[in-house]
Design a protein around this motif. Structure first.
Motif, PDB file in Angstrom:
ATOM      1  N   ARG A  23       0.836  -1.202   0.000  1.00 32.97           N
ATOM      2  CA  ARG A  23       0.000   0.000   0.000  1.00 32.97           C
ATOM      3  C   ARG A  23       0.867   1.248   0.000  1.00 32.97           C
ATOM      4  O   ARG A  23       0.523   2.247  -0.644  1.00 32.97           O
ATOM      5  CB  ARG A  23      -0.934  -0.016   1.215  1.00 32.97           C
ATOM      6  N   ARG A  26       1.790   2.133  -3.461  1.00 31.52           N
ATOM      7  CA  ARG A  26       0.688   2.706  -4.237  1.00 31.52           C
ATOM      8  C   ARG A  26       0.365   4.126  -3.772  1.00 31.52           C
ATOM      9  O   ARG A  26       0.002   4.991  -4.577  1.00 31.52           O
ATOM     10  CB  ARG A  26      -0.533   1.788  -4.149  1.00 31.52           C
ATOM     11  N   ILE A  27       0.508   4.377  -2.475  1.00 31.37           N
ATOM     12  CA  ILE A  27       0.328   5.737  -1.958  1.00 31.37           C
ATOM     13  C   ILE A  27       1.389   6.662  -2.545  1.00 31.37           C
ATOM     14  O   ILE A  27       1.102   7.784  -2.974  1.00 31.37           O
ATOM     15  CB  ILE A  27       0.390   5.730  -0.415  1.00 31.37           C
ATOM     16  N   LEU A  30       0.612   7.887  -5.928  1.00 29.55           N
ATOM     17  CA  LEU A  30      -0.350   8.992  -5.926  1.00 29.55           C
ATOM     18  C   LEU A  30       0.295  10.313  -5.521  1.00 29.55           C
ATOM     19  O   LEU A  30      -0.194  11.383  -5.903  1.00 29.55           O
ATOM     20  CB  LEU A  30      -1.499   8.688  -4.956  1.00 29.55           C
ATOM     21  N   SER A  61       2.274   1.716  -8.504  1.00 24.67           N
ATOM     22  CA  SER A  61       0.820   1.604  -8.396  1.00 24.67           C
ATOM     23  C   SER A  61       0.314   0.177  -8.528  1.00 24.67           C
ATOM     24  O   SER A  61      -0.854  -0.099  -8.230  1.00 24.67           O
ATOM     25  CB  SER A  61       0.155   2.461  -9.476  1.00 24.67           C
ATOM     26  N   ASN A 237      -4.065   6.312   3.419  1.00 22.96           N
ATOM     27  CA  ASN A 237      -4.729   5.045   3.112  1.00 22.96           C
ATOM     28  C   ASN A 237      -6.162   5.275   2.647  1.00 22.96           C
ATOM     29  O   ASN A 237      -6.628   4.625   1.703  1.00 22.96           O
ATOM     30  CB  ASN A 237      -4.701   4.117   4.326  1.00 22.96           C
ATOM     31  N   LEU A 240      -6.020   6.536  -0.859  1.00 22.53           N
ATOM     32  CA  LEU A 240      -5.729   5.434  -1.770  1.00 22.53           C
ATOM     33  C   LEU A 240      -6.981   4.603  -2.039  1.00 22.53           C
ATOM     34  O   LEU A 240      -7.266   4.233  -3.190  1.00 22.53           O
ATOM     35  CB  LEU A 240      -4.629   4.546  -1.176  1.00 22.53           C
ATOM     36  N   GLU A 244      -8.623   3.921  -5.645  1.00 25.12           N
ATOM     37  CA  GLU A 244      -8.677   2.581  -6.224  1.00 25.12           C
ATOM     38  C   GLU A 244     -10.106   2.070  -6.387  1.00 25.12           C
ATOM     39  O   GLU A 244     -10.359   1.225  -7.256  1.00 25.12           O
ATOM     40  CB  GLU A 244      -7.835   1.615  -5.395  1.00 25.12           C
TER      41      GLU A 244
END
Length: 257
Positions: A23, A26-27, A30, A61, A237, A240, A244
């Protein structure tokens, strides 16, 4: 090597941490750290075997909890399948030198890379994000502009990093560290935000106000206690999750814009 999804059932606590590290990747995408399939975070193995490193050929990502391989500090793959990033020495040598560090990140975040490529430019605590780095500053490694694929280069970066939380890799990118997944993620995010602020000020021709160093220390203690760090981690979070829910896992910010 063919990649096969793997779940690390031998220790569910490792699997849970790797879910969070995924995570974090992926954060960071962003928050401006994405660059095709480059960039990676690692997690120090709690059993002392080495470190868990994101496998190669994935964008930040796209990383999920089973997208990690376990390597020892000499780069040998111990568990998991998939491509080992060639910059593994950057992670291994920082962890060797810093027993307080459990997580290492590397990316080509745009504004931090711009600032790191500017001769004589030092990251300053001009905004709240810059305050995060006020105690140890952000050093610059400039012995090469190349990627860090050799052990002796990893050693040099670790030496230049010292006790700091982040380092500019001149004409290349950045590395950043943390004791927790929350800390390494916030360090990466705040480094890019502080760098963008400083680049924007320089671009606008504005004269910055330099805060008092003693006030900066008190400011850091007031705005970044552990509870606040946890709150910020949860904020990112939630952001995210909202992103998503709309785009799905794997959509890069480059494609979005």
């Amino acid at each position: 090597m063919t990649y096969k999804p793997t779940r690390y059932d031998a220790d569910e606590s490792i699997a849970a941490v790797l879910d969070d590290v995924a995570r974090a990747h992926r954060i960071l995408e962003l928050e401006g750290h994405g660059d095709m399939s480059m960039g990676h975070l690692s997690y120090r193995d709690p059993w002392g075997r080495g470190l868990w490193l994101k496998r190669g050929n994935l964008a930040l990502s796209e990383v999920e909890g089973d997208d990690f391989i376990l390597i020892d500090f000499d780069g040998a793959v111990l568990q998991g399948t998939g491509l080992r990033h060639i910059e593994w020495p950057l992670h291994a040598e920082i962890m060797r030198a810093r027993p307080d560090v459990n997580f290492v990140g590397h990316s080509h975040a745009h504004y931090a890379t711009v600032l790191g490529a500017a001769e004589g430019e030092k990251l300053m605590p001009y905004n709240n994000h810059g305050v995060w780095f006020a105690e140890h500053d952000v050093p610059r490694y400039d012995k090469t502009a190349h990627i860090i694929t050799e052990v002796h280069r990893g050693v040099e970066v670790a030496e230049a990093l010292g006790e700091a939380q982040a380092i500019f890799l001149a004409n290349h990118g950045v590395a950043f560290v943390g004791a927790t997944v929350e800390e390494v993620t916030l360090t990466g995010i705040f480094l890019e935000k502080a760098s963008r602020f400083q680049v924007d000020m320089r671009s606008a021709g504005l004269t910055p106000i330099t805060p008092d160093p003693e006030e900066i220390k008190e400011k850091f203690a007031r705005i970044y206690p552990k509870k606040a760090q946890g709150n910020f981690w949860m904020f990112f979070n939630r952001r995210l999750e909202r992103y998503e829910e709309h785009f799905g896992i794997g959509m890069t910010t480059d494609i979005q814009h």
